[in-house]
Design an enzyme around this catalytic site. Sequence first.
Site, PDB file in Angstrom:
ATOM      1  CD  GLN A   1       0.331   1.976   4.714  1.00 38.88           C
ATOM      2  OE1 GLN A   1      -0.814   2.011   5.170  1.00 38.88           O
ATOM      3  NE2 GLN A   1       0.637   2.499   3.538  1.00 38.88           N
ATOM      4  CG  PHE A   2       1.462   0.886  10.351  1.00 37.60           C
ATOM      5  CD1 PHE A   2       2.451   1.551  11.077  1.00 37.60           C
ATOM      6  CD2 PHE A   2       0.773   1.588   9.383  1.00 37.60           C
ATOM      7  CE1 PHE A   2       2.728   2.893  10.839  1.00 37.60           C
ATOM      8  CE2 PHE A   2       1.046   2.926   9.138  1.00 37.60           C
ATOM      9  CZ  PHE A   2       2.029   3.584   9.872  1.00 37.60           C
TER      10      PHE A   2
ATOM     11  CE1 TYR B   1      -4.030  -1.256  11.215  1.00 38.59           C
ATOM     12  CE2 TYR B   1      -2.404  -0.055   9.949  1.00 38.59           C
ATOM     13  CZ  TYR B   1      -3.390  -0.073  10.912  1.00 38.59           C
ATOM     14  OH  TYR B   1      -3.733   1.069  11.564  1.00 38.59           O
TER      15      TYR B   1
ATOM     16  CD  GLU C   1      -2.351  -1.618   2.590  1.00 38.79           C
ATOM     17  OE1 GLU C   1      -2.110  -0.910   3.580  1.00 38.79           O
ATOM     18  OE2 GLU C   1      -2.930  -2.726   2.663  1.00 38.79           O
TER      19      GLU C   1
ATOM     20  CG  HIS D   1      -0.258   3.958  13.459  1.00 41.40           C
ATOM     21  ND1 HIS D   1      -1.404   4.453  14.013  1.00 41.40           N
ATOM     22  CD2 HIS D   1      -0.506   3.810  12.139  1.00 41.40           C
ATOM     23  CE1 HIS D   1      -2.307   4.628  13.065  1.00 41.40           C
ATOM     24  NE2 HIS D   1      -1.796   4.242  11.927  1.00 41.40           N
TER      25      HIS D   1
END
Length: 729
Positions: A472-473, A476, A419, A521
């Site tokens: 991305q993190f 996730y 992403e 995050h």
Amino acid sequence: MDRAEIVHENLLRALPARAFPPGRAPVPPLEPAQAVSLFRAQTLSRALDRESRAMQKAGQGFYTIGSSGHEGMAAVAAALLPTDPAFLHYRDGAFQIARAGQVPGTNITWDMLASFACSTDDPISGGRHKVLGSRALMIPPQTSTIASHLPKAVGAAYAIGLARRHPPEHRQYVADAIAVCSFGDASANHSTAQGAINAAGWTSVQSVPLPILFVCEDNGIGISTKTPTGWIEASMRQRPGIRYFKADGLDIYDTFRAAGEAADYIRRTRKPAFLHLRTVRLYGHAGADVATSYLPREEVERDEANDPLLHSARLLAQEGALAPEDAAAIYLETCDRVARVAAEVVRGPRLQTARDVMASLIPQKRACAPTNGPAPDTRAEVFGNDIKAMTTPQPMGKCLNMALTDLMLEHGEIICMGEDVGAKGGVYGVTQRLQSRFGRDRVIDTLLDEQSILGLAIGLAGNGFVPIPEIQFLAYLHNAEDQLRGEAATLPFFSQGQFTNPMVIRIAGLGYQKGFGGHFHNDNSLAVLRDIPGLIIACPSTGADAAAMLRECVRLAREENRVVVFVEPIALYPMRDLQAPGDGGWMTPYPAPGTRIGMGEIGQHGQGTDLAIVTYGNGHYLSRQAEAELAAAGIAVRVIDIRWLAPLPVEAILAAVQGCAHVLIVDECRYTGGQAEALMGHFHEAGLASFARVTAEDSFIATGPAYGATLPSKDGIVAAAKALIGGAV
Ligand SMILES: Cc1ncc(C[n+]2csc(CCOP(=O)(O)OP(=O)(O)O)c2C)c(N)n1
């Protein structure tokens, strides 16, 4: 009475009596001889189902989910080419048998019985599972998690298209191949299936080639829960970018027609298609499942009366291709032959020891063309002004960007995807300029779906690429973790390394971002990855290490076929200073291409013997701050960065702490499930005299001023070190 026996008796009675269920006349283009061979494939599939039940009763077979009622899939196989990679539903014995008929040299009856018997003769799993699958037939083995194979089938389709533009060294699929994946009607509802179908449509409407055939085998029920009437058609007919085809899966002529039309459409347009097949399920769901305990008997009998073998015999008789008496004879002969072969197969060897079972956890290495590193001229051109930055110390984020650039220059088969990794260059800029340097084919901005990202990576790896997907993190990853646990990591295991999907998954994670995000995050749990057999986890803490370790991870994937997770501590991406603002103590020069840190090679700072701090990631950074304070207090410390979290380099760690009076583990992951749990166990087993741990609390991470409240801190490390030393004195 056992429903399998009822179905058998029905056939024996109805075939000679020509008592067939009604249906349409045969439609072109299936030729008589091919139709008879499909009937033979269907019959063999049925006989194998019967035998698998007999084997289980005799204690020689162990899992009996069958293909009965779904034998129309033989006609789907016939409409495809044996070079089309097939990711199959567990009811597709007839597909595999029909495909074996297209490939000389396979002994399909023996092979499938060996799988039922968990014999080591089973050519696909070596006795590890009853799976469909075959290297020669281009059918990767499937685990039983429904729908989990769809994202990688989409990835495989993408990989077929990409390989035409960038042929990789270890290419597996021919240029005009199409990927096929099949699944049941209940499975079609799974978010994994919906995600994959959506990803296919999303890709297709952008005119990116995606040659894939989805086949939904709609028997109207999933174990005991019915699919609403008309649901599959209503939800699939109008999907953007995906052409819908429909056929009666009980009718091999109609199925062959529709599958052929769908395959032609896909090969011609390189666009996805969805084939909706009506089927019935005979024998209940699996094993001891008794369908009459949750379905009215009339419904079960109605499906039994619609036995696809009876439909095939009717159609063949109408066509004048095979007399019903001959169909009956084929059926009986096949049952007899299968029973005879089974009696042989069950005498074969089985796996016995843990060593036997685990032999295929780690795949064999593969031969790769030698490379001489990125060519200097191209390098200068591609890096542009960044070349200058290589002469001065840089933070980790920058070093990673340089390492990715060098690796992509060196290995044309590396594909990055995730992403926002392309145009934006990632949330933290780690993939900045990669897309402008290497193009949209090699740096792919994916849709927002982690399962699709990992599925794309698995599919690409299956066709010889070396994918570097980005999550991305860390928080996730959990949306998609099964793509690693259930799919990528198990593929070599269930195929004895005949199929592999090497890749390096980059995951931005861990805590300590001051003032950005909260738990999601700053997720500080790697537990979900640590126990996946065969998976490698790397976690760098400095820029130089990050570059040198990433190179090793790519080597492990490219040359050793390994699945590697590369955890990047986000808070260290921009970190410049160590002890005081402006000291630049945490920046490092970018290591020259070719410099690598081998798997299991740990880092050590200092030679102190009072205390060894064993740590990684942000813990390494904090421990180095603590070290200065402890030194001021007269405590001589060495800081050991373990770098590799799985497999844990236990021997190297034990050697590194040797001669130290005390050992303190600093683990930024939680008290429960963190690395410290394993390290404490190893230190105990090794008989270390004095050791303790500092870990994060069993908590999620807060946003704002308390971002670090639940995490190890420099002060906490200093205090724990003093307590450990003081307590032992
Ligand atoms: C993710 C997942 N959840 C649950 C199961 C248990 N399970 C196995 S098969 C099945 C029903 C599947 O039905 P359908 O897709 O219609 O296929 P059919 O068995 O009817 O051919 C379920 C719930 C599973 N294998 N995987």
